[in-house]
Design an enzyme around this catalytic site. Structure first.
Site, PDB file in Angstrom:
ATOM      1  N   ASP A 285       0.868  -1.171   0.000  1.00 54.64           N
ATOM      2  CA  ASP A 285       0.000   0.000   0.000  1.00 54.64           C
ATOM      3  C   ASP A 285       0.914   1.234   0.000  1.00 54.64           C
ATOM      4  O   ASP A 285       2.142   1.135   0.107  1.00 54.64           O
ATOM      5  CB  ASP A 285      -0.936  -0.031   1.226  1.00 54.64           C
ATOM      6  CG  ASP A 285      -2.205   0.773   0.988  1.00 54.64           C
ATOM      7  OD1 ASP A 285      -3.232   0.449   1.608  1.00 54.64           O
ATOM      8  OD2 ASP A 285      -2.176   1.723   0.168  1.00 54.64           O
ATOM      9  N   GLU A 489     -10.683   6.281   5.138  1.00 60.91           N
ATOM     10  CA  GLU A 489      -9.644   5.739   6.014  1.00 60.91           C
ATOM     11  C   GLU A 489      -9.753   6.271   7.438  1.00 60.91           C
ATOM     12  O   GLU A 489     -10.842   6.382   7.989  1.00 60.91           O
ATOM     13  CB  GLU A 489      -8.263   5.993   5.386  1.00 60.91           C
ATOM     14  CG  GLU A 489      -8.170   5.325   4.017  1.00 60.91           C
ATOM     15  CD  GLU A 489      -6.764   5.283   3.444  1.00 60.91           C
ATOM     16  OE1 GLU A 489      -6.653   4.988   2.265  1.00 60.91           O
ATOM     17  OE2 GLU A 489      -5.789   5.538   4.164  1.00 60.91           O
TER      18      GLU A 489
END
Ligand SMILES: OC[C@@H]1[C@@H](O)[C@H](O)[C@@H](O)c2nc(-c3ccccc3)cn21
Length: 601
Positions: A285, A489
Site C-alpha cells: 500500500d 480511512e
C-alpha cells in the site's frame, strides 16, 4: 523478432524467462517500483525502467480532466517506458473502487457496502465489466479493486469499502474480479493471473489480510485472531479471488497478532503464494514500507529489507523512488536480499504484464471513450442503487410506501437531498470526497422532481424553516434526506456514529408535523434515536449510492420493489459494538440480512 520476449506467440513463461535473463539488477528493481504521476517524468520512467505509475486520488492531469486527457497523460508515460533499453511497458494503476471515480464524467456506482446489500453477484460482475471499460478508456490498465475486507465493526472508517460483515457475503461479491478482468475458462490454472483482453483491467484484491477485523475497528490497527479464524473470516474471500485469476493483491497496513502485514513472511509468502498458490504479484500500500518503522520512514533500508524478504513484489513508494531503488540494490549486493527473491518478484510482475497484453497493446484504445458515463452504464448503476436500498420501516402496517407520485404538495428537506458529492462519498474526485455538483449525475431531489406528476408541487428546503413546519398540514408527506459527509480511512474512524448535521433533530422536527420518509445516506449503520424510529413513518438505508439517484425514486414511488438486505448488523447503541452474529450477546436493532419489502407487515 529474435528476442523470445517480444514474440507474442511465445508462451508467457518463456517470455518471462527470456526477458528476466536480459535484465540488469537496477532494471529488475525498477520494475518493482511504483511511483506517483507527479514524479513520473519521461527521464525517470525511461532511465530507471520504472515498472508502474499511479495517481493518488485527487492527483489529476488537471481538475475535471476528462478520460481523453487521462489517456493522453498515461500514454505519455507509456511512450517513455517504451524508450527504455528493454522497452518494458508500465502498468498504470488507479483507485477505480466504485466506477472510475477519479475521472470527471465517469459513472459512479454504489460503494461496496450498498452492493453487499444487493446480494446480487451477477450485478457486481456487470459493474466490474462496465468499470473496466471506463478505466481502459482513460488509459489505465489496473484498478485497485475489489476491496474484500470483511468489516467486523462499523466504527471502522473503511466500512463502506467492504461488501459486508461476514466472509460469505464478501466472497459472493468477489465476482467483481471476473467483471474487471474477464472470466477465465474452467481449465485456467488456479492462482495464475488472468486478463481476457483490451476491454478488461487487471484487478487487485485488497488489503491482505484482516484489514476489516482490527481491534476496536482502528484503521491500520491490529487484528487479533487464531489462525483458523483469520482463515475462515478474512482469508476466505481471497481464495475466491484467486480462483477467478486475480492478478494482483495489495498488502494491508494492519497487523495480525501484533505483526505488520507488510513484513509478514508467513502470510504473504507461505500462505498467499505457497499455500493458496497465488502467481500474480503483491503490491504494497501507499508508503506501506515507511509505516514499518517509527517514526514512519526512519531506518528505511531496513523497512525495504523486511518487506521485500517477506514477499512484497512491487512497492508503492510512491515519491522517494531513488532511495528505494538504491537501498534495494545495496541490500542485494550485500546479500541481505537474495537475487532469487528479486527474480521471483520481477517474474510475477512480468507475468502479469504479458498476460495483460501490455507488450502488444501498450497504448490506449480510444474507441472506448464513448463508454464513459454512457447511458447503459448509468442504467446499470441505477439498477444497483435500486437493489441496494434496505427498507427498515414502512409505516405501522406496512402501508406508507410506495409514495403517491401525484400528491398535491410534498416537502423535501435535509443536507443530502441535493448533494451529489455526499451521495458518492469518499474516493470520488478526490480521496476524501466533496460536497456539491462534483460530476455528472442525478441527486435525490433531481430524481424526485422527475418522478412526480406535473400537478405535484415539490418544496425543497435544505434546512426546514419554522414557517414551513408550522404549516406542515399543507404537505401530503415529507422526504428527509440526511447522513454522513464523505470520509476515507482513518478520518472515518468514528465511535459515536450519530447522524451528522443534527440529522436526528431534523427528522424529528419534520416527522412531528408531516408524515415522513427518511432516506439515510451513510457508509454504515448509524445510531437511530428512539424518537426517530418512533416518529418517522418509513426509513430507508441508501448507503452511498453514487451518481444515479433515480434508483431511489424508482423504488420509493413504487416502480420497483425493495429487495436489499442488511450487509452489516444494525446496532441499537455503539456500546454494544462489535456485535458478532456468532455470539449469544447478539441483540441488534435490525439483524444482518434484515430488509422489508412492500409485502412485509
Ligand atoms: O490510493 C492508493 C492506495 C489505495 O489503493 C489503498 O486502498 C489505500 O489504503 C490507500 N491509502 C492511501 C493513502 C493514505 C494516506 C495518505 C495518502 C494516500 C493510498 N492508498
Amino acid at each position: 523478432s529474435s528476442c523470445v520476449y517480444k514474440n507474442r506467440d511465445a508462451p508467457v513463461e518463456a517470455r518471462v524467462k527470456d526477458l528476466l535473463s536480459r535484465m540488469t539488477l537496477p532494471e529488475k528493481i525498477g520494475q518493482m517500483t511504483l511511483i506517483e504521476r507527479s514524479v513520473a517524468s519521461e527521464a525517470v520512467i525511461r532511465d530507471f525502467s520504472i515498472g508502474s505509475v499511479l495517481n493518488a486520488a485527487g492527483s489529476w492531469p488537471f481538475e475535471d480532466a476528462k478520460s481523453s486527457n487521462w489517456a493522453d497523460m498515461i500514454d505519455g508515460f507509456q511512450r517513455s517506458a517504451l524508450e527504455s533499453r528493454l522497452g518494458i511497458p508500465i502498468i498504470y494503476g488507479i483507485d477505480a473502487v466504485h466506477g472510475n471515480n477519479d475521472v470527471y464524467g465517469a459513472t459512479i456506482f454504489p460503494h461496496n457496502i450498498g452492493l453487499g446489500a444487493t446480494r446480487d453477484a451477477d450485478l457486481v460482475k456487470r459493474i466490474g465489466a462496465a468499470t473496466a471499460l471506463e478505466v481502459r478508456a482513460s488509459g489505465a490498465h489496473w484498478a485497485f479493486a475489489p476491496c474484500v475486507a470483511v468489516v467486523k465493526d462499523p466504527r471502522w472508517g473503511r466500512c463502506y469499502e467492504s461488501y459486508g460483515e461476514v466472509a460469505q457475503i464478501v466472497s459472493e461479491m468477489t465476482t467483481l474480479v471476473s467483471g474487471l478482468q474477464g472470466e477465465p475458462s474452467k481449465e485456467h490454472t488456479n492462482g495464475y493471473p488472468f486478463l481476457a483482453g483490451r476491454k478488461n483491467v487487471v484487478a487487485c484484491a485488497k488489503h491482505f489480510v484482516g484489514d476489516g477485523g482490527t481491534n476496536k475497528a482502528i484503521n491500520e490497527g491490529n487484528t487479533i485472531l487464531r489462525y483458523e479464524d483469520l482463515e475462515r473470516k478474512h482469508i476466505a474471500p481471497y481464495k475466491k479471488c484467486i480462483s477467478q485469476g486475480v492478478s494482483t493483491v495489495m498488502a494491508s497496513y494492519s497487523s495480525w497478532n501484533g505483526d505488520k502485514l507488510h513484513s509478514h513472511y508467513f502470510l504473504l509468502t507461505e500462505v498467499l503464494k505457497q499455500k493458496l498458490g497465488f502467481k500474480g504479484y503483491i503490491v504494497s500500500d501507499w508508503e506501506g514500507l515507511d509505516r514499518l518503522s517509527d517514526p514512519p520512514g526512519s531506518n528505511y533500508r531496513n523497512c525495504v529489507k523486511i518487506a521485500i524478504n517477506a514477499g512484497i513484489d512491487m512497492v508503492m513508494v510512491p515519491f522517494k523512488y531513488e532511495q528505494f531503488i538504491n537501498d534495494l540494490i545495496d541490500l542485494v549486493e550485500s546479500g541481505e536480499v537474495l537475487m532469487a527473491r528479486v527474480d521471483d518478484a520481477v517474474e510475477r510482475i512480468l507475468r502479469v504484464k504479458f498476460v495483460a497484453g501490455l507488450f502488444e497493446f501498450p497504448l490506449t484504445d480510444r474507441s472506448l471513450l464513448p463508454t464513459v458515463g454512457c447511458k447503459e452504464h448509468r442504467e446499470l448503476a441505477r439498477e444497483a442503487v435500486r437493489k441496494s436500498l434496505v427498507l427498515l420501516k414502512n409505516g405501522k402496517y406496512g402501508e406508507f410506501l410506495p409514495l403517491n407520485c401525484n400528491a398535491e404538495r410534498i416537502l423535501v428537506v435535509g443536507t443530502h437531498a441535493d448533494d451529489l458529492g455526499y451521495q458518492c462519498g469518499g474516493w470520488t474526485k478526490t480521496m476524501y470526497g466533496q460536497s456539491g455538483r462534483i460530476t455528472d449525475g442525478t441527486t435525490l431531489l433531481d430524481a424526485i422532481k422527475a418522478a412526480v406528476g406535473d400537478e405535484t408541487e415539490v418544496i425543497y428546503e435544505k434546512n426546514p424553516s419554522e414557517e414551513t413546519l408550522a404549516s406542515g398540514y399543507r404537505f401530503s408527506y415529507a422526504i428527509v434526506a440526511v447522513g454522513e459527509s464523505p470520509y476515507t480511512e482513518t478520518m472515518g474512524d468514528n465511535s459515536e456514529l450519530t447522524i451528522p448535521f443534527n440529522g436526528s433533530e431534523i427528522i424529528t422536527a419534520v416527522a412531528e408535523k408531516i408524515p415522513t420518509l427518511v432516506v439515510l445516506f451513510s457508509g454504515r449503520p448509524m445510531v437511530l434515536e428512539p424518537q426517530v424510529l418512533e416518529k418517522a413513518e418509513a426509513l430507508v438505508a441508501a448507503w452511498l449510492p453514487g451518481t444515479e439517484g433515480q434508483g431511489i425514486a424508482d423504488v420509493i414511488f413504487g416502480d420497483y420493489e425493495f429487495r436489499g438486505k442488511l450487509p452489516a448488523t444494525w446496532f441499537k447503541r455503539v456500546d454494544q459494538l462489535p456485535l458478532d452474529i456468532e455470539s449469544n450477546g447478539y441483540l441488534p436493532l435490525f439483524p444482518l440480512g434484515f430488509g422489508l419489502n412492500r409485502d412485509s407487515v
